[in-house]
Design an enzyme around this catalytic site. Structure first.
Site, PDB file in Angstrom:
ATOM      1  N   GLU A   1       0.867  -1.176   0.000  1.00  5.50           N
ATOM      2  CA  GLU A   1       0.000   0.000   0.000  1.00  5.50           C
ATOM      3  C   GLU A   1       0.900   1.219   0.000  1.00  5.50           C
ATOM      4  O   GLU A   1       1.929   1.254   0.679  1.00  5.50           O
ATOM      5  CB  GLU A   1      -0.902   0.022   1.235  1.00  5.50           C
ATOM      6  CG  GLU A   1      -1.746   1.295   1.372  1.00  5.50           C
ATOM      7  CD  GLU A   1      -2.545   1.338   2.668  1.00  5.50           C
ATOM      8  OE1 GLU A   1      -3.033   0.275   3.107  1.00  5.50           O
ATOM      9  OE2 GLU A   1      -2.664   2.440   3.255  1.00  5.50           O
TER      10      GLU A   1
ATOM     11  N   GLU B   1      -2.252  11.754   3.865  1.00  5.64           N
ATOM     12  CA  GLU B   1      -3.290  11.547   4.854  1.00  5.64           C
ATOM     13  C   GLU B   1      -3.280  12.756   5.789  1.00  5.64           C
ATOM     14  O   GLU B   1      -2.215  13.290   6.095  1.00  5.64           O
ATOM     15  CB  GLU B   1      -3.051  10.273   5.660  1.00  5.64           C
ATOM     16  CG  GLU B   1      -3.098   9.001   4.822  1.00  5.64           C
ATOM     17  CD  GLU B   1      -2.846   7.756   5.648  1.00  5.64           C
ATOM     18  OE1 GLU B   1      -3.797   6.999   5.898  1.00  5.64           O
ATOM     19  OE2 GLU B   1      -1.686   7.552   6.057  1.00  5.64           O
TER      20      GLU B   1
END
Length: 385
Positions: free
Chosen positions: A212, A217
């Protein structure tokens, strides 16, 4: 009997009249068909190279669509009459995909909306729904909006918030490249916007053995910084991750739009914010439990983009943030995305690598090298799942 036959005859005549009338009305309503000539634009390609088709606008040449990857076969397309040329692109980033969100709805050819009510493996508290109020395009921006709308699925599972998650899977999948996002974050505590990548068809197993990549974020009300990460190793719970943060020197993540970029090649992954190199991860720092002899795994396979806004969950462990503490008028909490762009590095050998110099991250300037072009007449920081 005679009267009945007379009635039937009258009914039949009436039906014929109705049908003829409807046919006439339909014919009158049909629009006029207009035809215009087109030309076939064709040029030879080499595997691994990239090409840009351009058209002349007055004294300037304008790009037509994204760069075209060479396949070793002739490229053919139809266009309106005009002047065209094709340039061969080398030693530069070339755009191969983009969404500028210039329309009035999400492009289904580029994005799939997901539906999920189960917290993404992180004890998140949102339901991802496909209603337009949670994901829409307006005024040149993608909006992903969190509402305090409870949602219950048929199995009785209830989440107190509703949001959206979209992905490019099977619509845009890439191995290596440069990925750019210009976005402004929501500001509420417990609100978790993210732009990240997952393997499209993982050849190394489930999360996180397949890898991933988190481009960005934002941790709720901690708007002074942004974070990024990679996840790798074995399948949960044997996964590992490497994370970093970057503090904004001026306007925070919600006060202004910022440019986030990720450059990914076989040997390293680099993160940029507003043109500043933030972190570089080398291949020696990651591994894949199911491919220990492959130093590039799991980041050597096609990945797709994901954009979502989650609520609460493990990302907020060791903090006091909780979305329930937000007042009702704080909703919706909205992530705004100005654009998403994908580039591939074009070099003379056509290898899927990126420039070794981290400072060499400029996007393609106007190219000058012409290739042949022929024209002929033609008809028209936590587990996520």
């Amino acid at each position: 009997m005679q009267n009945r036959r007379s009635d039937n005859s009258q009914i039949a005549s009436l039906l014929v009249a109705i049908v003829l009338g409807a046919t006439t009305a339909t014919s009158r309503a049909e629009p006029e068909l207009r035809l215009s000539p087109a030309i076939t634009v064709q040029f030879d390609t080499e595997t691994g190279r990239y090409y840009q088709l351009q058209s002349r606008d007055a004294d300037n040449w304008q790009d037509i669509g994204p760069a075209i990857p060479g396949t070793g076969k002739p490229y053919t397309d139809h266009h309106p009459p005009g002047d065209y040329r094709v340039i061969s692109l080398t030693d530069q980033w070339v755009q191969v995909w983009a969404d500028e969100f210039g329309g009035d709805q999400l492009d289904p050819a580029k994005w799939e909306m997901e539906e999920n009510n189960y917290g993404g493996g992180n004890n998140e508290r949102q339901a991802y729904r496909t209603d337009a109020k949670y994901c829409f395009v307006k005024d040149g921006y993608l909006h992903i909006a969190v509402h305090r709308d409870p949602h219950t699925t048929s199995d009785g599972k209830t989440q107190p918030y509703s949001s959206a998650r979209i992905r490019t899977r099977e619509r845009g999948d890439w191995t290596y490249g440069r990925f750019e996002v210009r976005a402004r974050m929501p500001s509420g505590q417990g609100i978790w916007p993210a732009v990240w990548m997952l393997p499209t068809r993982s050849r190394y197993g489930g999360w996180a053995a397949g890898g991933e990549i988190d481009i960005l974020e934002s941790r709720g009300s901690a708007l002074h910084e942004t974070t990024g990460a990679i996840h790798f190793g074995g399948a949960w719970p044997r996964h590992q991750h490497l994370a970093h943060s970057y503090a904004f020197p001026q306007d925070n993540a919600a006060a202004a739009f910022h440019d986030y970029a990720l450059e990914w090649n076989p040997d390293e992954i680099r993160w940029y914010v507003d043109g500043v190199l933030v972190t570089t991860r080398k291949k020696a720092e990651w591994f894949c439990e199911n491919a220990k002899d492959n130093p590039h795994a799991p980041f050597d396979q096609p990945f797709h983009l994901v954009i979502n806004v989650a609520v609460d969950g493990r990302f907020f462990e060791n903090t006091e943030q909780r979305a329930d503490l937000l007042p009702a008028d704080a909703f919706p909490q909205t992530l705004l995305v100005d654009f998403v762009r994908v580039y591939k590095w074009a070099d003379k050998q056509g290898k899927p690598s990126a420039p070794r110099d981290p400072g060499h991250c400029r996007i393609r300037p106007p190219a000058t090298h012409d290739a042949s072009c022929s024209e002929s007449a033609a008809p028209a920081g936590a587990a996520r799942f």
